[in-house]
Write an enzyme that holds these catalytic residues in place. Structure first.
Site, PDB file in Angstrom:
ATOM      1  N   SER A 282       1.393   6.951  -2.836  1.00  0.00           N
ATOM      2  CA  SER A 282       1.405   7.231  -1.394  1.00  0.00           C
ATOM      3  C   SER A 282       2.843   7.316  -0.897  1.00  0.00           C
ATOM      4  O   SER A 282       3.759   6.796  -1.532  1.00  0.00           O
ATOM      5  CB  SER A 282       0.681   6.123  -0.627  1.00  0.00           C
ATOM      6  OG  SER A 282       0.871   6.279   0.764  1.00  0.00           O
ATOM      7  N   HIS A 283       3.020   7.964   0.257  1.00  0.00           N
ATOM      8  CA  HIS A 283       4.314   7.984   0.920  1.00  0.00           C
ATOM      9  C   HIS A 283       4.685   6.593   1.423  1.00  0.00           C
ATOM     10  O   HIS A 283       5.834   6.325   1.719  1.00  0.00           O
ATOM     11  CB  HIS A 283       4.295   8.956   2.096  1.00  0.00           C
ATOM     12  CG  HIS A 283       4.424  10.383   1.675  1.00  0.00           C
ATOM     13  ND1 HIS A 283       3.476  11.027   0.935  1.00  0.00           N
ATOM     14  CD2 HIS A 283       5.412  11.285   1.885  1.00  0.00           C
ATOM     15  CE1 HIS A 283       3.860  12.269   0.703  1.00  0.00           C
ATOM     16  NE2 HIS A 283       5.035  12.452   1.261  1.00  0.00           N
ATOM     17  N   SER A 284       3.672   5.724   1.535  1.00  0.00           N
ATOM     18  CA  SER A 284       3.913   4.385   2.060  1.00  0.00           C
ATOM     19  C   SER A 284       3.562   3.342   1.012  1.00  0.00           C
ATOM     20  O   SER A 284       2.454   3.344   0.458  1.00  0.00           O
ATOM     21  CB  SER A 284       3.056   4.165   3.310  1.00  0.00           C
ATOM     22  OG  SER A 284       2.820   2.783   3.519  1.00  0.00           O
TER      23      SER A 284
ATOM     24  N   GLY B 164       8.155   8.062   1.559  1.00  0.00           N
ATOM     25  CA  GLY B 164       8.421   9.179   0.646  1.00  0.00           C
ATOM     26  C   GLY B 164       7.773   8.911  -0.703  1.00  0.00           C
ATOM     27  O   GLY B 164       7.076   7.904  -0.883  1.00  0.00           O
TER      28      GLY B 164
ATOM     29  N   SER C 206       3.708  16.409  -0.809  1.00  0.00           N
ATOM     30  CA  SER C 206       4.848  16.254  -1.704  1.00  0.00           C
ATOM     31  C   SER C 206       4.602  15.174  -2.757  1.00  0.00           C
ATOM     32  O   SER C 206       5.274  15.127  -3.782  1.00  0.00           O
ATOM     33  CB  SER C 206       6.133  15.964  -0.934  1.00  0.00           C
ATOM     34  OG  SER C 206       5.993  14.785  -0.186  1.00  0.00           O
TER      35      SER C 206
END
Lengths: 209, 130
Positions: free
Chosen positions: B10-12, B43, B70
């Site tokens: 995950s981005h988090s 990110g 992404s």
């Protein structure tokens, strides 16, 4: 005329300068249609890449490009890290063991970088991404025997500005659909900065190999 | 290894850290690794994903689940950086529901393709019957 390691170093230094100068601007563009991290991510990655290569000695262009690519993959988050990182890594394979690039090697390297971007991001021309700058710029390089600095700057700027009217098909901006129209694509803007600084690395501002 | 492993991206960091806790309660025996956030913020990072995959890799296989765009680009990059493996698959599934379905299936000792199928079937899940 040849493009060598010193010019490649100058390119990355100038690119880093431009990214730092435009950090807030890139962030602002990305806040409009993305997740707002492009300025910060690129500033962090390019700073790292610029320091790394400034403090290293290179016998060939390939190892310089590889260092830049690996640093961007490791240090830039978001999509732009693996995208720009892949571009540099693909170009590094063409430039392996080359102290300097003649016109053909130079164009082949940037062409390989574009192929890497397309493979990694799966974007097409018109999707409102960095490809909308890269694709026409590389096509122009391939069809011109002499790569003139001012023409490179003008073309990449024009293609970057054209992304304003496109509707995003990739990345976080794609969630906005029609609402992405009227905004520049942040990746297209950083790609313009990449080509504008590349132009500055050509000797006496005239032409590349 | 008896079970297919899971890698959650995950981005988090907090999202995958919490999700791992949730899944471990369901199936404590299924190996789960996480890669969340980048450079201490939001990110994803290909090198972190590569490390996470390596930490739970077994012959039985690994299913990789991710949240947004992404994360997929970085997951694909991580797979390319690893030695080529037939038994690492990225699932096209919503992260929470897909990982939940995957951990249940993996906990039954199912094969890699069965776990991938279970997680991807979460896309069809109707949560409210109107």
């Amino acid at each position: 005329m040849l493009w060598d390691v010193e010019q490649a170093k100058k390119w990355i230094k100038r690119l880093n300068d431009k990214i730092q100068e435009n950090k807030a601007y890139l962030t602002e563009l990305d806040q409009a249609i993305g997740d707002g991290d492009h300025g910060l991510n690129m500033a962090r990655g390019l700073q790292e890449a610029a320091s790394k290569i400034a403090n290293s000695h290179y016998d060939d262009l390939g190892s310089l490009f590889k260092d830049v690519g690996m640093t961007l993959i490791a240090k830039v988050g978001g999509a732009s890290g693996p995208l720009y990182g892949t571009a540099f890594m693909k170009a590094s394979l063409v430039l392996k063991d080359r102290k300097e690039a003649d016109r053909n090697a130079f164009v082949a390297a940037f062409s390989a970088a574009l192929d890497g971007l397309k493979m990694r991001g799966k974007a097409q021309v018109g999707d409102k991404t960095m490809i909308d700058v890269w694709d026409p710029v590389i096509a122009w390089m391939k069809s011109h025997e002499t790569i003139r600095a001012n023409e490179l700057v003008d073309l990449s700027k024009e293609k970057m500005e054209d992304t304003k009217e496109l509707e995003a098909k990739k990345g976080r901006a794609a969630y906005l659909g029609r609402r992405s129209v009227g905004h520049l694509d942040p990746g297209a803007v950083s790609s313009y900065l990449l080509f504008a600084s590349l132009a500055e690395s050509f000797e006496k501002g005239e032409s590349a190999p | 290894m008896k079970y297919v492993s899971l890698v959650l991206i995950s981005h988090s960091y907090e999202i995958v850290s919490g999700l791992k806790k949730l899944l471990s309660q369901v199936q404590p025996d299924v190996p789960i690794a996480i890669a969340g956030g980048a450079e201490g913020g939001i990110g994803t990072n290909a090198l972190d994903i590569q490390t996470a995959i390596e930490s739970v890799y077994s012959e039985k296989g690994v299913v990789v689940l991710f949240d947004l765009g992404s994360a997929l680009i970085n997951a694909e990059m991580a797979l390319e950086m690893l030695e080529p493996h037939e038994n690492i698959k990225i699932a096209d599934a919503p992260l929470v529901e897909g990982a939940y379905a995957a951990v249940v299936e993996a906990g039954l000792g199912s094969s890699l393709s069965e776990v991938v199928r279970a997680s991807e079937s979460a896309k069809e899940l109707v949560k409210i019957h109107r």
